[in-house]
Design an enzyme around this catalytic site. Sequence first.
Site, PDB file in Angstrom:
ATOM      1  N   SER A 102      48.071  66.250  65.680  1.00 21.85           N
ATOM      2  CA  SER A 102      49.274  67.176  65.531  1.00 21.85           C
ATOM      3  C   SER A 102      49.614  67.729  66.803  1.00 21.85           C
ATOM      4  O   SER A 102      48.718  68.392  67.591  1.00 21.85           O
ATOM      5  CB  SER A 102      49.016  68.310  64.650  1.00 21.85           C
ATOM      6  OG  SER A 102      49.130  68.037  63.289  1.00 21.85           O
TER       7      SER A 102
ATOM      8  N   HIS B 138      52.703  74.906  59.314  1.00 24.15           N
ATOM      9  CA  HIS B 138      52.478  73.870  60.541  1.00 24.15           C
ATOM     10  C   HIS B 138      53.042  74.250  61.815  1.00 24.15           C
ATOM     11  O   HIS B 138      52.541  73.767  62.879  1.00 24.15           O
ATOM     12  CB  HIS B 138      53.413  72.774  59.785  1.00 24.15           C
ATOM     13  CG  HIS B 138      53.089  71.512  60.768  1.00 24.15           C
ATOM     14  ND1 HIS B 138      51.914  71.012  60.854  1.00 24.15           N
ATOM     15  CD2 HIS B 138      53.986  70.634  61.225  1.00 24.15           C
ATOM     16  CE1 HIS B 138      52.131  69.778  61.448  1.00 24.15           C
ATOM     17  NE2 HIS B 138      53.253  69.558  61.702  1.00 24.15           N
TER      18      HIS B 138
ATOM     19  N   ALA C 295      43.834  68.621  64.674  1.00 25.46           N
ATOM     20  CA  ALA C 295      44.069  70.267  64.800  1.00 25.46           C
ATOM     21  C   ALA C 295      43.130  70.571  63.456  1.00 25.46           C
ATOM     22  O   ALA C 295      43.156  69.722  62.563  1.00 25.46           O
ATOM     23  CB  ALA C 295      45.430  70.559  64.446  1.00 25.46           C
TER      24      ALA C 295
ATOM     25  N   TYR D 243      47.781  62.297  53.214  1.00 25.40           N
ATOM     26  CA  TYR D 243      48.507  63.437  52.438  1.00 25.40           C
ATOM     27  C   TYR D 243      50.088  62.695  52.430  1.00 25.40           C
ATOM     28  O   TYR D 243      50.872  63.378  51.694  1.00 25.40           O
ATOM     29  CB  TYR D 243      48.381  64.618  52.952  1.00 25.40           C
ATOM     30  CG  TYR D 243      48.880  65.060  54.236  1.00 25.40           C
ATOM     31  CD1 TYR D 243      50.219  64.923  54.854  1.00 25.40           C
ATOM     32  CD2 TYR D 243      47.702  65.409  55.385  1.00 25.40           C
ATOM     33  CE1 TYR D 243      50.559  65.287  55.964  1.00 25.40           C
ATOM     34  CE2 TYR D 243      48.241  65.579  56.630  1.00 25.40           C
ATOM     35  CZ  TYR D 243      49.410  65.484  56.976  1.00 25.40           C
ATOM     36  OH  TYR D 243      49.821  65.765  58.353  1.00 25.40           O
ATOM     37  N   GLU D 244      50.458  62.085  53.472  1.00 27.87           N
ATOM     38  CA  GLU D 244      51.733  61.541  53.356  1.00 27.87           C
ATOM     39  C   GLU D 244      52.041  60.601  52.498  1.00 27.87           C
ATOM     40  O   GLU D 244      53.205  59.897  52.189  1.00 27.87           O
ATOM     41  CB  GLU D 244      52.084  60.953  54.744  1.00 27.87           C
ATOM     42  CG  GLU D 244      52.238  61.944  55.996  1.00 27.87           C
ATOM     43  CD  GLU D 244      52.041  61.171  57.262  1.00 27.87           C
ATOM     44  OE1 GLU D 244      53.352  61.356  57.924  1.00 27.87           O
ATOM     45  OE2 GLU D 244      51.083  60.679  57.698  1.00 27.87           O
TER      46      GLU D 244
ATOM     47  N   ASN E 182      44.208  77.703  64.134  1.00 28.16           N
ATOM     48  CA  ASN E 182      44.452  78.865  63.091  1.00 28.16           C
ATOM     49  C   ASN E 182      42.969  79.068  62.594  1.00 28.16           C
ATOM     50  O   ASN E 182      42.216  78.415  62.602  1.00 28.16           O
ATOM     51  CB  ASN E 182      45.195  78.592  62.164  1.00 28.16           C
ATOM     52  CG  ASN E 182      44.840  77.400  61.308  1.00 28.16           C
ATOM     53  OD1 ASN E 182      45.004  76.094  61.910  1.00 28.16           O
ATOM     54  ND2 ASN E 182      44.261  77.610  60.152  1.00 28.16           N
TER      55      ASN E 182
ATOM     56  N   MET F 285      42.604  67.674  58.045  1.00 28.35           N
ATOM     57  CA  MET F 285      43.228  66.655  56.758  1.00 28.35           C
ATOM     58  C   MET F 285      43.254  65.357  57.355  1.00 28.35           C
ATOM     59  O   MET F 285      44.047  64.379  56.840  1.00 28.35           O
ATOM     60  CB  MET F 285      44.425  66.874  56.337  1.00 28.35           C
ATOM     61  CG  MET F 285      44.791  68.435  55.647  1.00 28.35           C
ATOM     62  SD  MET F 285      46.410  68.696  55.415  1.00 28.35           S
ATOM     63  CE  MET F 285      46.303  70.864  55.464  1.00 28.35           C
ATOM     64  N   SER F 286      42.395  65.019  58.499  1.00 28.39           N
ATOM     65  CA  SER F 286      42.373  63.754  58.837  1.00 28.39           C
ATOM     66  C   SER F 286      41.019  63.315  59.435  1.00 28.39           C
ATOM     67  O   SER F 286      39.869  63.842  59.111  1.00 28.39           O
ATOM     68  CB  SER F 286      43.301  63.717  59.929  1.00 28.39           C
ATOM     69  OG  SER F 286      43.102  64.623  61.064  1.00 28.39           O
TER      70      SER F 286
ATOM     71  N   HIS G 173      48.468  59.864  57.974  1.00 29.76           N
ATOM     72  CA  HIS G 173      47.888  60.849  57.035  1.00 29.76           C
ATOM     73  C   HIS G 173      47.726  60.407  55.448  1.00 29.76           C
ATOM     74  O   HIS G 173      48.660  59.758  55.128  1.00 29.76           O
ATOM     75  CB  HIS G 173      48.201  62.199  57.176  1.00 29.76           C
ATOM     76  CG  HIS G 173      48.206  62.648  58.477  1.00 29.76           C
ATOM     77  ND1 HIS G 173      49.211  62.743  59.371  1.00 29.76           N
ATOM     78  CD2 HIS G 173      47.049  63.273  59.045  1.00 29.76           C
ATOM     79  CE1 HIS G 173      48.739  63.198  60.470  1.00 29.76           C
ATOM     80  NE2 HIS G 173      47.444  63.633  60.543  1.00 29.76           N
TER      81      HIS G 173
ATOM     82  N   HIS H 144      54.202  63.857  65.627  1.00 37.18           N
ATOM     83  CA  HIS H 144      53.591  62.454  65.664  1.00 37.18           C
ATOM     84  C   HIS H 144      54.657  61.405  66.130  1.00 37.18           C
ATOM     85  O   HIS H 144      55.181  61.102  65.448  1.00 37.18           O
ATOM     86  CB  HIS H 144      52.850  62.063  64.303  1.00 37.18           C
ATOM     87  CG  HIS H 144      51.999  63.179  63.633  1.00 37.18           C
ATOM     88  ND1 HIS H 144      50.645  63.003  63.887  1.00 37.18           N
ATOM     89  CD2 HIS H 144      51.864  64.202  62.798  1.00 37.18           C
ATOM     90  CE1 HIS H 144      50.054  64.205  63.650  1.00 37.18           C
ATOM     91  NE2 HIS H 144      50.887  64.532  62.931  1.00 37.18           N
TER      92      HIS H 144
END
Length: 269
Positions: free
Chosen positions: A32, A240, A110, A82-83, A228, A204-205, A80, A62
Amino acid sequence: MNPEYKQRLHTAAASIKEKSNVSPEIGMITGSGLGGLLNSIKGSDIHYTDIPGFPNTTVEGHPGTLKVNDAVAVCGGRFHYYEGHPIEDVVFPVFLLHALGVKTLILTNASGGINASFSSGDIAVITDHLNIMGVNPLREVYDPAYGPRFPDISTVYAKTLISLCHDIDPQLKEGVYAAMQGPSYETPAEITMLQTLGADMVGMSTVPEAITAGFLGMQVAGLSCITNLAAGRSAGTLSHEEVLATAKATEKRLITLILKLIERLSAQP
Ligand code: HPA
């Protein structure tokens, strides 16, 4: 491995070799908001859409470009889970970089900081991971031609690379990265669970790519930008936009670290 996937891989690798006849030993997949890194590296730009067989990226931040030169091949933009990408597409870039001759893989991401000593804007080198995504890419892409059935990935985050990163940037934090499937951020209770399990940061990656790299006999340098504090660790709302803004603010330091890392790795015999 399914024959169609193998074919896609051969086609993609052949098309890159045709466009740019180099065999870099260092590879990188950026996360990210780290697209700016591509501008700091000289070489040929090849859009993912111009690589036959390559999946395409969708998430903001991206760009989806491969940059190659003699020393390094950078996949600017990852796929990803999640995509909705199949897990074999998530790790397609790792196979491709391996096919180009890559032996050391730099993975950036990230993450949300769990360790109480982490602040937003910190950079941490990944020492190990927790796979909590509920999926393992090798279930789909295992092939005896590429690696063992039950690969030992206990040293995939190589100690030599971790030390090298600390050497280059003494302010660097380090810790265990937990991968969740996403795309929702975690609940505060999940963050407490992850902390209990030994996680210092959550994202998440990266983990599917690191597992695949281990399978293929590559070593990984994992660099995580703490964009964060994890859910429940600060009063604010997770977004995001915040992730991208912190990644942007940290980009210069991360780019400096990565460029030095590439330089030091390229200088090694
Ligand atoms: N959780 C999961 N993934 C993330 C986070 C987070 O807090 N921040 C950036 N990626």
